[in-house]
Write a protein that holds these residues in place. Structure first.
Motif, PDB file in Angstrom:
ATOM      1  N   PHE A 184      78.211 -23.063   1.314  1.00  0.00           N
ATOM      2  CA  PHE A 184      77.805 -24.230   1.488  1.00  0.00           C
ATOM      3  C   PHE A 184      77.366 -24.460   3.026  1.00  0.00           C
ATOM      4  O   PHE A 184      76.260 -24.875   3.368  1.00  0.00           O
ATOM      5  CB  PHE A 184      78.773 -25.318   0.924  1.00  0.00           C
ATOM      6  N   VAL A 185      78.304 -24.170   3.979  1.00  0.00           N
ATOM      7  CA  VAL A 185      77.868 -24.555   5.405  1.00  0.00           C
ATOM      8  C   VAL A 185      76.795 -23.550   5.803  1.00  0.00           C
ATOM      9  O   VAL A 185      75.947 -23.616   6.733  1.00  0.00           O
ATOM     10  CB  VAL A 185      79.259 -24.422   6.226  1.00  0.00           C
ATOM     11  N   PHE A 186      76.970 -22.124   5.411  1.00  0.00           N
ATOM     12  CA  PHE A 186      75.906 -21.405   5.877  1.00  0.00           C
ATOM     13  C   PHE A 186      74.507 -21.675   5.378  1.00  0.00           C
ATOM     14  O   PHE A 186      73.387 -21.643   6.239  1.00  0.00           O
ATOM     15  CB  PHE A 186      76.156 -19.924   5.266  1.00  0.00           C
ATOM     16  N   ALA A 187      74.399 -22.058   4.157  1.00  0.00           N
ATOM     17  CA  ALA A 187      72.781 -22.682   3.702  1.00  0.00           C
ATOM     18  C   ALA A 187      72.553 -23.870   4.366  1.00  0.00           C
ATOM     19  O   ALA A 187      71.359 -24.222   4.846  1.00  0.00           O
ATOM     20  CB  ALA A 187      73.007 -22.639   2.194  1.00  0.00           C
ATOM     21  N   GLY A 188      73.533 -24.752   4.311  1.00  0.00           N
ATOM     22  CA  GLY A 188      73.236 -26.386   4.816  1.00  0.00           C
ATOM     23  C   GLY A 188      72.924 -26.020   6.494  1.00  0.00           C
ATOM     24  O   GLY A 188      71.825 -26.568   6.779  1.00  0.00           O
ATOM     25  N   SER A 189      73.758 -25.684   7.128  1.00  0.00           N
ATOM     26  CA  SER A 189      73.682 -25.610   8.730  1.00  0.00           C
ATOM     27  C   SER A 189      72.553 -24.776   9.015  1.00  0.00           C
ATOM     28  O   SER A 189      71.573 -24.962  10.019  1.00  0.00           O
ATOM     29  CB  SER A 189      74.755 -25.336   9.425  1.00  0.00           C
ATOM     30  N   ILE A 195      84.126 -22.569   9.835  1.00  0.00           N
ATOM     31  CA  ILE A 195      84.235 -22.015  11.018  1.00  0.00           C
ATOM     32  C   ILE A 195      83.463 -20.495  10.902  1.00  0.00           C
ATOM     33  O   ILE A 195      82.683 -20.007  11.788  1.00  0.00           O
ATOM     34  CB  ILE A 195      85.567 -21.722  11.675  1.00  0.00           C
ATOM     35  N   VAL A 196      83.635 -19.703   9.902  1.00  0.00           N
ATOM     36  CA  VAL A 196      83.194 -18.336   9.866  1.00  0.00           C
ATOM     37  C   VAL A 196      81.584 -18.402   9.390  1.00  0.00           C
ATOM     38  O   VAL A 196      80.900 -17.685   9.758  1.00  0.00           O
ATOM     39  CB  VAL A 196      84.220 -17.765   8.510  1.00  0.00           C
ATOM     40  N   ALA A 197      81.432 -19.336   8.513  1.00  0.00           N
ATOM     41  CA  ALA A 197      79.926 -19.503   8.233  1.00  0.00           C
ATOM     42  C   ALA A 197      79.014 -19.852   9.653  1.00  0.00           C
ATOM     43  O   ALA A 197      77.992 -19.183   9.683  1.00  0.00           O
ATOM     44  CB  ALA A 197      79.884 -20.650   7.351  1.00  0.00           C
ATOM     45  N   CYS A 198      79.696 -20.619  10.498  1.00  0.00           N
ATOM     46  CA  CYS A 198      79.034 -20.857  11.861  1.00  0.00           C
ATOM     47  C   CYS A 198      78.947 -19.559  12.417  1.00  0.00           C
ATOM     48  O   CYS A 198      77.783 -19.245  13.373  1.00  0.00           O
ATOM     49  CB  CYS A 198      79.643 -22.168  12.370  1.00  0.00           C
ATOM     50  N   LEU A 199      80.080 -18.962  12.781  1.00  0.00           N
ATOM     51  CA  LEU A 199      79.874 -17.769  13.634  1.00  0.00           C
ATOM     52  C   LEU A 199      79.085 -16.531  12.692  1.00  0.00           C
ATOM     53  O   LEU A 199      78.468 -15.742  13.786  1.00  0.00           O
ATOM     54  CB  LEU A 199      81.490 -17.320  13.456  1.00  0.00           C
ATOM     55  N   LEU A 200      78.938 -16.590  11.472  1.00  0.00           N
ATOM     56  CA  LEU A 200      78.022 -15.722  10.937  1.00  0.00           C
ATOM     57  C   LEU A 200      76.653 -16.074  11.203  1.00  0.00           C
ATOM     58  O   LEU A 200      75.697 -15.137  11.447  1.00  0.00           O
ATOM     59  CB  LEU A 200      78.363 -15.686   9.340  1.00  0.00           C
ATOM     60  N   LEU A 201      76.277 -17.406  11.286  1.00  0.00           N
ATOM     61  CA  LEU A 201      75.238 -17.817  11.680  1.00  0.00           C
ATOM     62  C   LEU A 201      74.674 -17.497  13.021  1.00  0.00           C
ATOM     63  O   LEU A 201      73.539 -17.196  13.173  1.00  0.00           O
ATOM     64  CB  LEU A 201      74.940 -19.374  11.311  1.00  0.00           C
TER      65      LEU A 201
END
Length: 251
Positions: A33-38, A115-121
């Motif tokens: 969700f966060v990876f796609a949304g952010s 947090i992990v999603a934002c770090l991956l982005l």
């Protein structure tokens, strides 16, 4: 009253295989969700060279979050209930549909997933950072709290009506769609004012990675209050007080 059904849970619950699998499902759903949304917000900023926000950008954010949440809830529904939101988990806890210990497990997984999603982005975009949520110039912190309360009330009320209520019938099939739609609609309504979080984990990941904490408390207080009100209202008025506690797969 739902408050009377609040349960702490068994200390050994956190080590049970089903609880750990549910927490992992929440972690993965939140990451998706966060990876796609952010990520959609970061892509828009890149395409506009960090230009001013536009109506098209708001529509893009609403659609990306609605689509991503539909998928994230769907893939987690049969394992963890597909909360994908600490406020939804809190609403389920207030209604007596999940124990405190399991809720803490979910919250931990949800925050880590964000947090992990934002770090991956950041890794995937060559160092770009997902922007933290913030308030527009004309909106005060308490105005934003009220906005988050109302929007999260609508979200959690929708969750209760389509996923929690034992009488939901065929509505349970469309629950992820309804949940995604209400989030997308709320972003259209509140996105220009405070970013329309409705989800403490969605706000937490970008705040950690960018280390921006201005007015961050707004995105915890508002959603948790809105979720609690929705849980009490729906469970007290529309769910028979004698119903049995639902299994975790159904919240």
């Amino acid at each position: 009253m739902p408050i009377s059904r609040i349960a702490i849970g068994n200390p050994g619950e956190a080590s049970r295989p089903d609880a750990l699998k549910a927490a992992l499902a929440e972690f993965i759903s939140m990451l998706i969700f966060v990876f796609a949304g952010s990520g959609s917000g970061m892509a828009y900023n890149k395409l506009t060279d960090n230009g001013a926000a536009t109506p098209a950008g708001l529509i893009l954010a609403a659609m990306a979050h609605a689509f991503a949440l539909f998928v994230a809830v769907s893939v987690g529904a049969n394992i963890s209930g597909g909360h994908v939101n600490p406020a939804v988990t809190f609403g389920a806890f207030v209604g007596g549909h999940i124990t405190l210990l399991r809720a803490i497990l979910y919250w931990t997984a949800q925050l880590l997933g964000s947090i992990v999603a934002c770090l991956l982005l950041k890794l995937a975009t060559g160092g770009l950072v997902a922007p933290a949520f913030g308030l527009s110039a004309e909106v005060g912190s308490w105005n934003a709290v009220v906005l988050e309360i109302v929007m999260t009330f609508g979200l959690v009320y929708t969750v209760y009506a389509t996923a929690v209520d034992p009488k939901k019938g065929d509505l349970g099939v469309i629950a992820p769609i309804a949940i995604g739609f209400i989030v997308g609609a709320n972003i259209l309504a509140g996105g220009a004012f405070d970013g329309a979080s409705m989800n403490p984990a969605v706000s937490f990941g970008p705040a950690v990675v960018s280390w921006t904490w201005t007015n961050h408390w707004v995105y915890w207080l508002g959603p948790f209050v809105g979720a609690a009100i929705a849980a009490v209202v729906y469970d007290t008025i529309f769910i028979d007080s004698t119903h049995e506690q639902l299994p975790v797969a159904d919240y």
